[in-house]
Design an enzyme around this catalytic site. Structure first.
Site, PDB file in Angstrom:
ATOM      1  N   HIS A  13     -39.876 -46.386 -64.416  1.00  0.00           N
ATOM      2  CA  HIS A  13     -40.293 -47.069 -63.168  1.00  0.00           C
ATOM      3  C   HIS A  13     -41.809 -46.980 -63.062  1.00  0.00           C
ATOM      4  CE1 HIS A  13     -39.762 -48.049 -58.705  1.00  0.00           C
ATOM      5  NE2 HIS A  13     -41.061 -47.954 -58.902  1.00  0.00           N
ATOM      6  N   HIS A  15     -45.669 -49.255 -61.993  1.00  0.00           N
ATOM      7  CA  HIS A  15     -46.442 -50.417 -61.526  1.00  0.00           C
ATOM      8  C   HIS A  15     -47.730 -50.530 -62.339  1.00  0.00           C
ATOM      9  CE1 HIS A  15     -43.926 -50.751 -57.883  1.00  0.00           C
ATOM     10  NE2 HIS A  15     -43.860 -49.430 -58.013  1.00  0.00           N
ATOM     11  N   LYS A  99     -34.796 -56.072 -59.945  1.00  0.00           N
ATOM     12  CA  LYS A  99     -35.224 -55.115 -58.943  1.00  0.00           C
ATOM     13  C   LYS A  99     -34.892 -55.600 -57.539  1.00  0.00           C
ATOM     14  CE  LYS A  99     -37.529 -51.867 -56.879  1.00  0.00           C
ATOM     15  NZ  LYS A  99     -38.398 -50.765 -57.235  1.00  0.00           N
ATOM     16  N   HIS A 136     -34.813 -50.105 -54.759  1.00  0.00           N
ATOM     17  CA  HIS A 136     -35.650 -49.356 -53.818  1.00  0.00           C
ATOM     18  C   HIS A 136     -34.745 -49.030 -52.635  1.00  0.00           C
ATOM     19  CE1 HIS A 136     -39.544 -48.209 -51.875  1.00  0.00           C
ATOM     20  NE2 HIS A 136     -38.726 -48.245 -50.834  1.00  0.00           N
ATOM     21  N   HIS A 174     -36.701 -43.570 -57.648  1.00  0.00           N
ATOM     22  CA  HIS A 174     -37.588 -42.612 -56.977  1.00  0.00           C
ATOM     23  C   HIS A 174     -36.891 -41.926 -55.793  1.00  0.00           C
ATOM     24  CE1 HIS A 174     -38.185 -46.243 -54.661  1.00  0.00           C
ATOM     25  NE2 HIS A 174     -39.118 -46.731 -55.439  1.00  0.00           N
ATOM     26  N   ASP A 247     -43.165 -44.053 -61.021  1.00  0.00           N
ATOM     27  CA  ASP A 247     -43.587 -44.859 -59.873  1.00  0.00           C
ATOM     28  C   ASP A 247     -45.100 -44.838 -59.714  1.00  0.00           C
ATOM     29  OD1 ASP A 247     -43.340 -46.580 -57.740  1.00  0.00           O
ATOM     30  OD2 ASP A 247     -42.838 -45.017 -56.290  1.00  0.00           O
TER      31      ASP A 247
END
Ligand code: NCD
Ligand code: ZN
Length: 343
Positions: A13, A15, A99, A136, A174, A247
């Site tokens: 995971h 970004h 996602k 999420h 997460h 994350d």
């Protein structure tokens, strides 16, 4: 034990952002990880296979020469996701997963899903195809306290979804609560969870004691100490349900140190060192390889990586800030010394 050698790890995971920020941060991840599940919450979000294929090319162009790194792409689900494009993208190897952002839950989630019922057809297609769903896991209702949003999500959304589509592979991402650990432990083998370094290291005091500390703020927000302890136990337990997902979410210092600071912690530069420190503190170095390098690919049905990395008990000083795209980005553990180094 002063040194461990493990199969090359992956980050499930992450970004990367886009453009100059992406080019600045990709090398930190590629230094440590063979693959990463890349989050699609760009502006505009990555909602089609064509957008994901183009984004993957931009990432690959940012990987330093001589490093072998594979980005694994995800599709940002919306109320209007085209199930055919999604299924084709998965079959073609462009998408590894999709996602689910509940609309408004976090950074760049405004185009997310307003009600899971609206994408049930898409989720059924995913279950049939064996395509994993990254979630999420927070509700967004204004009347739910921000510290309760994950636990309420389990009851209102996740448990009913898993009951309705028992074949769907779901990654509860997460996770931050004892309730999430309890849910994952009690679920079937098609339910996995990622755990970030920050949720293993800090509780909510790190955000609020002695002043507001924006660089410790991410979503889902860190909870009280009992939850951190439950997460450490789960991560280091040896259970194959739990795997590494940083994350890492870079935002400029200005965007964080702001009257309305962004959610997200940039932990990419020393992620593996941060995690191994936790496993060492818990006396669980023997379970580190499973968490970092085996449980994730097995859950996703992907091959384990070839090659190894070695971590040594030797101090490494984390800088106060990194330069990215001409801006300053403050990392997790800024100014601290970690006890383990990547050799
Ligand atoms: C992430 C981001 O900045 O993109 N922020 C965060 O606090 N984790 C989004 C997310 O994963 O929630
Ligand atoms: Zn994220």
């Amino acid at each position: 034990m002063n040194e461990i050698t493990i199969r090359r790890p992956d980050d499930w995971h992450l970004h990367f952002r886009d453009d100059a920020m992406m080019r600045a941060v990709v090398p930190y991840t590629a230094r440590q990880f063979a693959r990463a599940i890349v989050m699609p919450n760009l502006t505009p979000p990555v909602t089609t296979a064509a957008m994901a294929a183009a984004y993957r090319e931009r990432i690959l162009a940012a990987v330093p020469e001589g490093i072998d790194f594979t980005p694994l792409m995800t599709c940002y689900l919306t109320d209007n996701t085209d199930a055919d494009d999604l299924a084709r993208g998965f079959a073609d190897g462009v998408f590894t997963a999709a996602k689910l952002y509940p609309a408004g839950a976090t950074t760049n989630s405004d185009s997310g899903v307003t009600d899971v019922a609206k994408i049930m057809g898409v989720l059924e297609r995913m279950a049939e195809a064996g395509m994993p769903l990254c979630v999420h896991g927070e509700v967004t209702s204004a009347d739910i306290d921000v510290f309760d949003r994950e636990a309420v999500f389990i009851d209102r959304v996740l448990a009913p979804l898993v009951g309705r589509l028992p074949e769907l592979k779901v990654i509860f991402e997460h996770i931050t609560t004892a309730e999430a650990v309890q849910f994952v432990d009690g679920a079937g083998d098609n339910i996995g969870a990622t755990i970030t370094p920050q949720h293993l290291h800090i509780n909510r005091n790190a955000i609020l004691v002695g002043g507001i500390r924006p660089h410790a703020y991410c979503l889902p927000v860190a909870k009280r100490e009992t939850h951190r302890l439950a997460l450490r136990k789960a991560a280091t337990s040896g259970s194959a349900r739990y795997f590494l997902g940083t994350d890492s979410a870079p935002h400029t210092r200005e965007a964080k140190e702001n009257a309305c600071g962004c959610a997200g912690i940039f932990n990419a530069p020393y992620a593996i060192e941060s995690y191994v420190t936790v496993f060492d503190e818990e006396g669980a170095l023997g379970h580190f390889e499973g968490f970092a390098s085996e449980n994730g690919p097995r859950f996703y049905g992907l091959p384990l990586n070839e090659g190894t990395v070695t971590l040594r008990k030797a101090p490494v000083a984390v800088p106060e800030a990194f330069d990215a795209a001409g801006a300053s980005v403050v990392p997790f553990h800024a100014g601290e010394t970690l006890g383990w180094s990547l050799v």
